[in-house]
Design a protein around this motif. Structure first.
Motif, PDB file in Angstrom:
ATOM      1  N   TYR A 176      -7.641-112.583  50.764  1.00 15.31           N
ATOM      2  CA  TYR A 176      -7.064-113.885  50.433  1.00 15.31           C
ATOM      3  C   TYR A 176      -5.553-113.767  50.286  1.00 15.31           C
ATOM      4  O   TYR A 176      -5.050-112.850  49.630  1.00 15.31           O
ATOM      5  CB  TYR A 176      -7.644-114.413  49.115  1.00 15.31           C
ATOM      6  CG  TYR A 176      -9.039-114.981  49.236  1.00 15.31           C
ATOM      7  CD1 TYR A 176      -9.236-116.344  49.459  1.00 15.31           C
ATOM      8  CD2 TYR A 176     -10.153-114.159  49.127  1.00 15.31           C
ATOM      9  CE1 TYR A 176     -10.512-116.867  49.561  1.00 15.31           C
ATOM     10  CE2 TYR A 176     -11.435-114.680  49.242  1.00 15.31           C
ATOM     11  CZ  TYR A 176     -11.614-116.027  49.451  1.00 15.31           C
ATOM     12  OH  TYR A 176     -12.878-116.551  49.560  1.00 15.31           O
ATOM     13  N   HIS A 177      -4.839-114.698  50.890  1.00 18.84           N
ATOM     14  CA  HIS A 177      -3.390-114.809  50.695  1.00 18.84           C
ATOM     15  C   HIS A 177      -3.103-116.159  50.049  1.00 18.84           C
ATOM     16  O   HIS A 177      -3.460-117.212  50.598  1.00 18.84           O
ATOM     17  CB  HIS A 177      -2.649-114.703  52.030  1.00 18.84           C
ATOM     18  CG  HIS A 177      -1.192-115.060  51.906  1.00 18.84           C
ATOM     19  ND1 HIS A 177      -0.279-114.221  51.317  1.00 18.84           N
ATOM     20  CD2 HIS A 177      -0.503-116.181  52.277  1.00 18.84           C
ATOM     21  CE1 HIS A 177       0.918-114.795  51.337  1.00 18.84           C
ATOM     22  NE2 HIS A 177       0.804-115.987  51.912  1.00 18.84           N
ATOM     23  N   ILE A 178      -2.499-116.139  48.865  1.00 16.60           N
ATOM     24  CA  ILE A 178      -2.226-117.391  48.139  1.00 16.60           C
ATOM     25  C   ILE A 178      -0.873-117.940  48.572  1.00 16.60           C
ATOM     26  O   ILE A 178       0.160-117.288  48.385  1.00 16.60           O
ATOM     27  CB  ILE A 178      -2.268-117.154  46.616  1.00 16.60           C
ATOM     28  CG1 ILE A 178      -3.635-116.594  46.213  1.00 16.60           C
ATOM     29  CG2 ILE A 178      -1.996-118.464  45.874  1.00 16.60           C
ATOM     30  CD1 ILE A 178      -3.747-116.230  44.749  1.00 16.60           C
ATOM     31  N   TYR A 179      -0.903-119.131  49.145  1.00 12.71           N
ATOM     32  CA  TYR A 179       0.309-119.774  49.678  1.00 12.71           C
ATOM     33  C   TYR A 179       1.247-120.188  48.549  1.00 12.71           C
ATOM     34  O   TYR A 179       2.459-120.089  48.653  1.00 12.71           O
ATOM     35  CB  TYR A 179      -0.113-120.986  50.514  1.00 12.71           C
ATOM     36  CG  TYR A 179       1.017-121.756  51.138  1.00 12.71           C
ATOM     37  CD1 TYR A 179       1.637-121.289  52.294  1.00 12.71           C
ATOM     38  CD2 TYR A 179       1.469-122.961  50.590  1.00 12.71           C
ATOM     39  CE1 TYR A 179       2.680-121.996  52.885  1.00 12.71           C
ATOM     40  CE2 TYR A 179       2.497-123.672  51.164  1.00 12.71           C
ATOM     41  CZ  TYR A 179       3.103-123.183  52.312  1.00 12.71           C
ATOM     42  OH  TYR A 179       4.135-123.882  52.882  1.00 12.71           O
ATOM     43  N   GLY A 180       0.672-120.654  47.441  1.00 16.81           N
ATOM     44  CA  GLY A 180       1.479-121.086  46.306  1.00 16.81           C
ATOM     45  C   GLY A 180       0.672-121.980  45.380  1.00 16.81           C
ATOM     46  O   GLY A 180      -0.523-122.207  45.587  1.00 16.81           O
ATOM     47  N   ILE A 181       1.365-122.499  44.351  1.00 16.75           N
ATOM     48  CA  ILE A 181       0.715-123.372  43.361  1.00 16.75           C
ATOM     49  C   ILE A 181       1.443-124.706  43.302  1.00 16.75           C
ATOM     50  O   ILE A 181       2.683-124.748  43.313  1.00 16.75           O
ATOM     51  CB  ILE A 181       0.744-122.735  41.952  1.00 16.75           C
ATOM     52  CG1 ILE A 181       0.127-121.334  41.963  1.00 16.75           C
ATOM     53  CG2 ILE A 181       0.023-123.621  40.934  1.00 16.75           C
ATOM     54  CD1 ILE A 181       0.309-120.576  40.657  1.00 16.75           C
ATOM     55  N   LEU A 182       0.679-125.794  43.233  1.00 13.41           N
ATOM     56  CA  LEU A 182       1.245-127.112  42.975  1.00 13.41           C
ATOM     57  C   LEU A 182       0.872-127.508  41.547  1.00 13.41           C
ATOM     58  O   LEU A 182      -0.301-127.429  41.167  1.00 13.41           O
ATOM     59  CB  LEU A 182       0.692-128.153  43.960  1.00 13.41           C
ATOM     60  CG  LEU A 182       0.974-127.927  45.449  1.00 13.41           C
ATOM     61  CD1 LEU A 182       0.372-129.070  46.267  1.00 13.41           C
ATOM     62  CD2 LEU A 182       2.467-127.817  45.717  1.00 13.41           C
ATOM     63  N   ASP A 183       1.867-127.928  40.764  1.00 11.45           N
ATOM     64  CA  ASP A 183       1.582-128.319  39.385  1.00 11.45           C
ATOM     65  C   ASP A 183       2.632-129.313  38.900  1.00 11.45           C
ATOM     66  O   ASP A 183       3.798-129.257  39.309  1.00 11.45           O
ATOM     67  CB  ASP A 183       1.574-127.083  38.471  1.00 11.45           C
ATOM     68  CG  ASP A 183       1.048-127.410  37.084  1.00 11.45           C
ATOM     69  OD1 ASP A 183      -0.180-127.611  36.951  1.00 11.45           O
ATOM     70  OD2 ASP A 183       1.855-127.489  36.143  1.00 11.45           O
ATOM     71  N   ASP A 184       2.190-130.228  38.018  1.00  8.93           N
ATOM     72  CA  ASP A 184       3.081-131.287  37.533  1.00  8.93           C
ATOM     73  C   ASP A 184       3.767-130.941  36.224  1.00  8.93           C
ATOM     74  O   ASP A 184       4.642-131.691  35.775  1.00  8.93           O
ATOM     75  CB  ASP A 184       2.286-132.591  37.356  1.00  8.93           C
ATOM     76  CG  ASP A 184       1.732-133.109  38.670  1.00  8.93           C
ATOM     77  OD1 ASP A 184       2.359-132.845  39.706  1.00  8.93           O
ATOM     78  OD2 ASP A 184       0.664-133.756  38.649  1.00  8.93           O
ATOM     79  N   ILE A 185       3.392-129.845  35.602  1.00  5.03           N
ATOM     80  CA  ILE A 185       3.965-129.487  34.300  1.00  5.03           C
ATOM     81  C   ILE A 185       4.888-128.272  34.399  1.00  5.03           C
ATOM     82  O   ILE A 185       6.016-128.289  33.909  1.00  5.03           O
ATOM     83  CB  ILE A 185       2.843-129.228  33.272  1.00  5.03           C
ATOM     84  CG1 ILE A 185       2.013-130.506  33.076  1.00  5.03           C
ATOM     85  CG2 ILE A 185       3.430-128.761  31.934  1.00  5.03           C
ATOM     86  CD1 ILE A 185       0.790-130.323  32.214  1.00  5.03           C
ATOM     87  N   MET A 186       4.411-127.227  35.056  1.00  2.00           N
ATOM     88  CA  MET A 186       5.210-126.012  35.192  1.00  2.00           C
ATOM     89  C   MET A 186       6.385-126.246  36.139  1.00  2.00           C
ATOM     90  O   MET A 186       6.267-126.958  37.139  1.00  2.00           O
ATOM     91  CB  MET A 186       4.343-124.866  35.723  1.00  2.00           C
ATOM     92  CG  MET A 186       3.123-124.570  34.867  1.00  2.00           C
ATOM     93  SD  MET A 186       3.528-124.057  33.183  1.00  2.00           S
ATOM     94  CE  MET A 186       4.205-122.437  33.488  1.00  2.00           C
ATOM     95  N   GLU A 187       7.519-125.627  35.820  1.00  2.00           N
ATOM     96  CA  GLU A 187       8.707-125.772  36.655  1.00  2.00           C
ATOM     97  C   GLU A 187       8.524-125.066  37.993  1.00  2.00           C
ATOM     98  O   GLU A 187       7.881-124.026  38.076  1.00  2.00           O
ATOM     99  CB  GLU A 187       9.927-125.186  35.944  1.00  2.00           C
ATOM    100  CG  GLU A 187      10.375-125.974  34.722  1.00  2.00           C
ATOM    101  CD  GLU A 187      11.634-125.383  34.105  1.00  2.00           C
ATOM    102  OE1 GLU A 187      12.245-124.503  34.756  1.00  2.00           O
ATOM    103  OE2 GLU A 187      11.993-125.797  33.003  1.00  2.00           O
TER     104      GLU A 187
END
Length: 473
Positions: A179-190
């Motif tokens: 698995y390669h994680i492209y990234g994270i989308l989040d509304d709270i973390m910068e």
């Protein structure tokens, strides 16, 4: 990307499985009628047997497609990245068992009843061995490729939470899963916040744009539990883009076990805890094993028990058998029996006392029988009465049950099954004056993962780890 690779891999699987089934059929025939009898396969004098094989070969036109359909229905062609080898082998055995039943049914329908049952069993065994060997080799090759960065599955994580961290921990800890994680989308973390080299690359509002601009294999929705109002919208965006979506719930602190889903007339219902022994069939099978095992154990240990009884009677005044109230199945109290290993005490003084090292209440013979667990043997009668089982969580006194249930939130779960003479906690060293929390963790593991095989494993290990224990005072 990986979707196309998986399709190609599945086609290769199917072709090779078809070839292996044919080879297993021929190999089984050779083993059954030739090699096991010390005869070469193409023995001229055994031409009748060769004719029998020639007569059976046409059945492969039906068997091969039937086996491949069965393999598919037994999840043999689903991605196996994170599945254990044990599950793979079990699925293979299950598929071949169904397959051999199909083969026998075909023989019965065509009235080919003279085919040996031994041949059918040999065919099944060889087919499982060939299939397992092929999959082990393939898994090893794919594992090495994934470690080197090939055949990667690209994943986008939506929502930063404990579930997200747990998901990343497992993928990072198993690079062979690929698995390669492209990234994270989040509304709270910068944006730019990093967890184990995985960055927050934007907000959930950017999900649709990212899906349109990138060819991602999987979307893992890992919202924190207080953001579940966004779940319907985010899943809708993923579905609209045709993305394969997984939901990783953030309820580990609420439901700390593997939940089981059931369908209630179309309504999905999550069982917070799976207890296999709630199943009537499992419960009956375990009870039959308990009764049989207790009778056999009483016969085997009758002489040692008689000797211990005589020594106790001769060396210490008081009753031979000591009974103590314990809490068992469904929180019901029962009297648990032991050989008396301590001096006689008042009920009030022993009710709240916890046995510790060098306890002056323990008699000399008592110290020996406690150390070797001989004092527990009268509990075989508790098993025959149905108060206990051969294997299960050890029962505790009511006073300590009341105390521990306030200190340890999941303590009372242990009473969903019968208490045992030995258990998973005991063979792992949590016996006597040891951590109650660790003991409960072991008990919960046993309750949720019970199988008859696990019971036999615990009984076997008890011989080496359970009878003599440094924590048994």
């Amino acid at each position: 990307m990986i979707k196309d690779n998986q399709k190609i891999l599945n086609r290769i699987h199917i072709i090779i499985d078809g070839i292996l089934i044919i080879l297993a059929f021929i190999s089984a025939y050779s083993l059954r009628f030739h090699l096991l009898k010390g005869m070469p396969f193409f023995e001229i004098e055994d031409s009748e047997k060769f004719y029998e094989l020639y007569k059976l070969l046409p059945y492969l036109y039906i068997l091969v497609p039937a086996y491949l359909i069965i393999y598919s229905s037994c999840n043999m062609y689903k991605p196996q990245r994170s599945n254990s080898k044990r599950i793979m082998v079990w699925n293979l055995v299950k598929a071949n068992f169904i397959g051999i039943l199909v083969f026998i049914s075909i023989l019965w329908l065509t009235k080919e009843l003279d085919v040996s049952r031994k041949f059918s069993a040999t065919f099944m065994t060889v087919s499982v061995l060939y299939g397992a060997l092929f999959r082990f080799i393939l898994a090893k090759i794919l594992s090495e490729m994934r470690r080197k960065g090939f055949n990667q599955k690209h994943v986008l994580i939506v929502g930063y939470s404990r579930a997200a961290e747990g998901y990343i921990d497992r993928l990072a800890g198993n690079p062979d899963w690929g698995y390669h994680i492209y990234g994270i989308l989040d509304d709270i973390m910068e944006v730019g916040t990093t967890y184990k080299k995985v960055k927050v690359i934007g907000t959930t509002d950017e999900l649709q744009t990212i899906l349109e601009e990138n060819d991602l294999d999987e979307i893992a929705v890992t919202l924190s539990i207080n953001e579940y109002a966004k779940l319907e919208y985010l899943v809708g965006v993923c579905e609209k883009a045709g993305a394969h979506t997984k939901f990783v719930p953030d309820y580990h602190n609420i439901i700390p076990t593997i939940p089981v889903m059931e369908d209630l007339d179309g309504l999905p219902v999550i069982n917070i805890r799976n207890v296999p022994l709630n199943n009537s069939f499992n419960s009956i099978v375990k009870r039959l094993v308990d009764v049989f095992g207790a009778i056999v154990a009483l016969i085997l240990f009758s002489i040692p028990m008689a000797i211990v009884a005589i020594i106790i009677k001769c060396t210490s005044p008081g009753p031979l058998i000591y009974s103590q109230v314990r809490v068992g199945l469904h929180n019901k109290e029962f009297k648990m029996y032991k050989f008396r290993s301590m001096v006689v005490q008042t009920e009030k003084s022993e009710k709240k006392a916890w046995t510790t090292a060098n306890d002056n209440r323990v008699t000399p013979i008592g110290r020996f029988i406690r150390k070797t667990s001989i004092d527990e043997l009268p509990q075989l009668f508790n098993i025959l009465c149905g108060d206990m089982s051969l294997v299960g969580p050890r029962p505790e006194r009511p006073y300590f049950v009341e105390k521990f249930k306030e200190e340890i939130p999941r303590y009372m779960i242990k009473h969903q099954v019968r208490p045992g003479l030995t258990g998973w906690a005991q063979i792992n060293g949590f016996r006597g004056d040891t951590s109650i929390r660790k003991r409960i963790e072991c008990d919960l593991y046993y309750i949720e993962n019970w199988t008859l095989g696990l019971d036999f494993k615990i009984l076997f290990l008890t011989i080496f780890k359970g009878f003599i224990n440094k924590n048994a005072y």
